[in-house]
Write a protein that holds these residues in place. Sequence first.
Motif, PDB file in Angstrom:
ATOM      1  N   ALA A  90      98.897  87.465  -0.415  1.00  0.00           N
ATOM      2  CA  ALA A  90      97.928  87.240   0.663  1.00  0.00           C
ATOM      3  C   ALA A  90      98.374  86.091   1.568  1.00  0.00           C
ATOM      4  CB  ALA A  90      96.546  86.970   0.080  1.00  0.00           C
ATOM      5  N   ALA A  91      98.980  85.059   0.987  1.00  0.00           N
ATOM      6  CA  ALA A  91      99.428  83.898   1.762  1.00  0.00           C
ATOM      7  C   ALA A  91     100.557  84.248   2.732  1.00  0.00           C
ATOM      8  CB  ALA A  91      99.878  82.783   0.820  1.00  0.00           C
ATOM      9  N   GLU A  92     101.206  85.382   2.537  1.00  0.00           N
ATOM     10  CA  GLU A  92     102.308  85.806   3.396  1.00  0.00           C
ATOM     11  C   GLU A  92     101.839  86.683   4.562  1.00  0.00           C
ATOM     12  OE1 GLU A  92     105.976  86.038   0.227  1.00  0.00           O
ATOM     13  OE2 GLU A  92     104.504  87.686   0.182  1.00  0.00           O
ATOM     14  N   ILE A  93     100.549  86.949   4.627  1.00  0.00           N
ATOM     15  CA  ILE A  93      99.968  87.816   5.658  1.00  0.00           C
ATOM     16  C   ILE A  93      99.174  86.954   6.619  1.00  0.00           C
ATOM     17  CG2 ILE A  93      98.386  89.755   6.051  1.00  0.00           C
ATOM     18  CD1 ILE A  93      99.044  90.641   3.151  1.00  0.00           C
ATOM     19  N   ASP A  94      99.220  87.304   7.915  1.00  0.00           N
ATOM     20  CA  ASP A  94      98.428  86.590   8.910  1.00  0.00           C
ATOM     21  C   ASP A  94      96.974  86.533   8.445  1.00  0.00           C
ATOM     22  OD1 ASP A  94      97.896  85.573  11.733  1.00  0.00           O
ATOM     23  OD2 ASP A  94      96.641  87.388  11.662  1.00  0.00           O
ATOM     24  N   SER A  95      96.439  85.335   8.300  1.00  0.00           N
ATOM     25  CA  SER A  95      95.103  85.168   7.707  1.00  0.00           C
ATOM     26  C   SER A  95      94.006  85.825   8.542  1.00  0.00           C
ATOM     27  CB  SER A  95      94.800  83.685   7.480  1.00  0.00           C
ATOM     28  OG  SER A  95      94.831  82.982   8.704  1.00  0.00           O
ATOM     29  N   ALA A  96      94.128  85.812   9.861  1.00  0.00           N
ATOM     30  CA  ALA A  96      93.109  86.448  10.704  1.00  0.00           C
ATOM     31  C   ALA A  96      93.136  87.967  10.523  1.00  0.00           C
ATOM     32  CB  ALA A  96      93.327  86.072  12.167  1.00  0.00           C
ATOM     33  N   ALA A  97      94.343  88.552  10.456  1.00  0.00           N
ATOM     34  CA  ALA A  97      94.454  90.000  10.260  1.00  0.00           C
ATOM     35  C   ALA A  97      93.917  90.399   8.888  1.00  0.00           C
ATOM     36  CB  ALA A  97      95.909  90.443  10.409  1.00  0.00           C
ATOM     37  N   LEU A  98      94.219  89.603   7.880  1.00  0.00           N
ATOM     38  CA  LEU A  98      93.727  89.901   6.536  1.00  0.00           C
ATOM     39  C   LEU A  98      92.207  89.779   6.474  1.00  0.00           C
ATOM     40  CD1 LEU A  98      94.638  90.719   3.708  1.00  0.00           C
ATOM     41  CD2 LEU A  98      94.878  88.294   3.158  1.00  0.00           C
ATOM     42  N   ALA A  99      91.649  88.769   7.146  1.00  0.00           N
ATOM     43  CA  ALA A  99      90.190  88.601   7.179  1.00  0.00           C
ATOM     44  C   ALA A  99      89.521  89.790   7.866  1.00  0.00           C
ATOM     45  CB  ALA A  99      89.826  87.302   7.878  1.00  0.00           C
ATOM     46  N   ARG A 100      90.114  90.275   8.959  1.00  0.00           N
ATOM     47  CA  ARG A 100      89.553  91.457   9.633  1.00  0.00           C
ATOM     48  C   ARG A 100      89.580  92.673   8.705  1.00  0.00           C
ATOM     49  NH1 ARG A 100      92.446  89.181  13.883  1.00  0.00           N
ATOM     50  NH2 ARG A 100      94.208  90.608  13.576  1.00  0.00           N
ATOM     51  N   PHE A 101      90.669  92.818   7.953  1.00  0.00           N
ATOM     52  CA  PHE A 101      90.759  93.931   6.999  1.00  0.00           C
ATOM     53  C   PHE A 101      89.672  93.823   5.939  1.00  0.00           C
ATOM     54  CE2 PHE A 101      92.431  95.161   2.768  1.00  0.00           C
ATOM     55  CZ  PHE A 101      92.395  96.535   2.923  1.00  0.00           C
ATOM     56  N   TRP A 102      89.519  92.666   5.308  1.00  0.00           N
ATOM     57  CA  TRP A 102      88.512  92.517   4.248  1.00  0.00           C
ATOM     58  C   TRP A 102      87.107  92.726   4.806  1.00  0.00           C
ATOM     59  CZ3 TRP A 102      90.792  93.599   0.195  1.00  0.00           C
ATOM     60  CH2 TRP A 102      91.937  92.967  -0.265  1.00  0.00           C
ATOM     61  N   ASP A 103      86.891  92.315   6.063  1.00  0.00           N
ATOM     62  CA  ASP A 103      85.577  92.456   6.680  1.00  0.00           C
ATOM     63  C   ASP A 103      85.279  93.900   7.074  1.00  0.00           C
ATOM     64  OD1 ASP A 103      83.138  91.245   7.710  1.00  0.00           O
ATOM     65  OD2 ASP A 103      83.938  91.767   9.689  1.00  0.00           O
ATOM     66  N   ASP A 104      86.309  94.612   7.544  1.00  0.00           N
ATOM     67  CA  ASP A 104      86.135  95.991   8.002  1.00  0.00           C
ATOM     68  C   ASP A 104      87.406  96.779   7.688  1.00  0.00           C
ATOM     69  OD1 ASP A 104      85.563  98.389   9.267  1.00  0.00           O
ATOM     70  OD2 ASP A 104      85.523  97.531  11.294  1.00  0.00           O
ATOM     71  N   PRO A 105      87.571  97.222   6.426  1.00  0.00           N
ATOM     72  CA  PRO A 105      88.816  97.898   6.035  1.00  0.00           C
ATOM     73  C   PRO A 105      89.020  99.253   6.707  1.00  0.00           C
ATOM     74  CG  PRO A 105      87.227  98.011   4.262  1.00  0.00           C
ATOM     75  CD  PRO A 105      86.638  97.118   5.311  1.00  0.00           C
ATOM     76  N   ASP A 106      87.989  99.787   7.321  1.00  0.00           N
ATOM     77  CA  ASP A 106      88.158 101.047   8.033  1.00  0.00           C
ATOM     78  C   ASP A 106      88.596 100.791   9.473  1.00  0.00           C
ATOM     79  OD1 ASP A 106      88.133 103.793   7.450  1.00  0.00           O
ATOM     80  OD2 ASP A 106      86.316 104.067   8.634  1.00  0.00           O
ATOM     81  N   GLY A 107      88.005  99.806  10.099  1.00  0.00           N
ATOM     82  CA  GLY A 107      88.327  99.496  11.483  1.00  0.00           C
ATOM     83  C   GLY A 107      89.618  98.709  11.657  1.00  0.00           C
ATOM     84  N   HIS A 108      90.047  98.003  10.611  1.00  0.00           N
ATOM     85  CA  HIS A 108      91.243  97.161  10.692  1.00  0.00           C
ATOM     86  C   HIS A 108      92.137  97.372   9.469  1.00  0.00           C
ATOM     87  CE1 HIS A 108      89.573  95.021  14.117  1.00  0.00           C
ATOM     88  NE2 HIS A 108      88.421  95.006  13.469  1.00  0.00           N
ATOM     89  N   PRO A 109      92.681  98.582   9.305  1.00  0.00           N
ATOM     90  CA  PRO A 109      93.548  98.833   8.144  1.00  0.00           C
ATOM     91  C   PRO A 109      94.852  98.039   8.267  1.00  0.00           C
ATOM     92  CG  PRO A 109      93.655 100.687   9.658  1.00  0.00           C
ATOM     93  CD  PRO A 109      92.585  99.757  10.183  1.00  0.00           C
ATOM     94  N   PRO A 110      95.584  97.920   7.177  1.00  0.00           N
ATOM     95  CA  PRO A 110      96.885  97.245   7.242  1.00  0.00           C
ATOM     96  C   PRO A 110      97.795  97.964   8.239  1.00  0.00           C
ATOM     97  CG  PRO A 110      96.253  97.649   4.960  1.00  0.00           C
ATOM     98  CD  PRO A 110      95.286  98.399   5.825  1.00  0.00           C
ATOM     99  N   PRO A 111      98.741  97.244   8.856  1.00  0.00           N
ATOM    100  CA  PRO A 111      99.652  97.901   9.795  1.00  0.00           C
ATOM    101  C   PRO A 111     100.430  99.024   9.100  1.00  0.00           C
ATOM    102  CG  PRO A 111     100.378  95.650   9.296  1.00  0.00           C
ATOM    103  CD  PRO A 111      99.048  95.824   8.667  1.00  0.00           C
ATOM    104  N   ASP A 112     100.392 100.196   9.701  1.00  0.00           N
ATOM    105  CA  ASP A 112     101.045 101.399   9.153  1.00  0.00           C
ATOM    106  C   ASP A 112     100.499 101.771   7.778  1.00  0.00           C
ATOM    107  OD1 ASP A 112     102.757 101.652  11.398  1.00  0.00           O
ATOM    108  OD2 ASP A 112     104.075 100.124  10.535  1.00  0.00           O
ATOM    109  N   GLY A 113      99.277 101.307   7.489  1.00  0.00           N
ATOM    110  CA  GLY A 113      98.671 101.587   6.192  1.00  0.00           C
ATOM    111  C   GLY A 113      97.517 102.565   6.315  1.00  0.00           C
ATOM    112  N   GLU A 114      96.751 102.636   5.259  1.00  0.00           N
ATOM    113  CA  GLU A 114      95.672 103.613   5.125  1.00  0.00           C
ATOM    114  C   GLU A 114      94.323 102.959   5.406  1.00  0.00           C
ATOM    115  OE1 GLU A 114      94.627 106.921   1.700  1.00  0.00           O
ATOM    116  OE2 GLU A 114      95.461 104.991   1.070  1.00  0.00           O
ATOM    117  N   SER A 115      93.443 103.695   6.045  1.00  0.00           N
ATOM    118  CA  SER A 115      92.091 103.206   6.279  1.00  0.00           C
ATOM    119  C   SER A 115      91.241 103.403   5.022  1.00  0.00           C
ATOM    120  CB  SER A 115      91.446 103.956   7.449  1.00  0.00           C
ATOM    121  OG  SER A 115      91.242 105.315   7.092  1.00  0.00           O
TER     122      SER A 115
END
Length: 191
Positions: A90-115
């Motif tokens: 987790a520390a290697e991932i942009d913290s804002a992008a990771l926070a958006r994912f945890w907050d809305d994993p459907d609207g902000h999936p990982p880059p090239d990842g799954e919703s």
Amino acid sequence: MSDFLLHLLRHGEPEGAGRLIGHSDALPTKAGIAACVDRARGVQMEVLLSSDLWRARRAGEAIGQATGLPLTTDARWRELDFGGWDGLLAAEIDSAALARFWDDPDGHPPPDGESWSGLTHRVAQAIDMLAARTTIVVTHAGAMRAAAAHLCGLDARQAWALDLPYASLLSLRIWRAPGARPTAQIVGLRA
């Protein structure tokens, strides 16, 4: 209406634990396999399934040896595909992008990842194919949360609130009526 028990067992600790390990694979540790076998001991089961990823499959094979049940693998029980984040801490991932994912994993999936909805849809397909027999599936935390969301009507935030450490067991009683979506009740969680 028929009902049956579905036991979802998270794989044991893999090599590289603590990283986001999705569709890439990591070998399970011997202790992780043993923890799964111990957790499954005494659990009623007629059918044994697992994800096709080694960290789940090896535990499934060991449970099969202990119970005499044949193991069937199904890729629909895989973990969420973390795309570009796969294998990272987790520390290697942009913290804002990771926070958006945890907050809305459907609207902000990982880059090239799954919703989140993609994961929930494929797990729902796997559930729909289950025979009405007591089943144990050795799988991943994300797939377990997706199953609970699909069967119990949990939203993403509620499903992600489930604490599912390695070798935890989530048990659900599923009811099916012809032509209706299956529903379930959580009847046990052993962590």
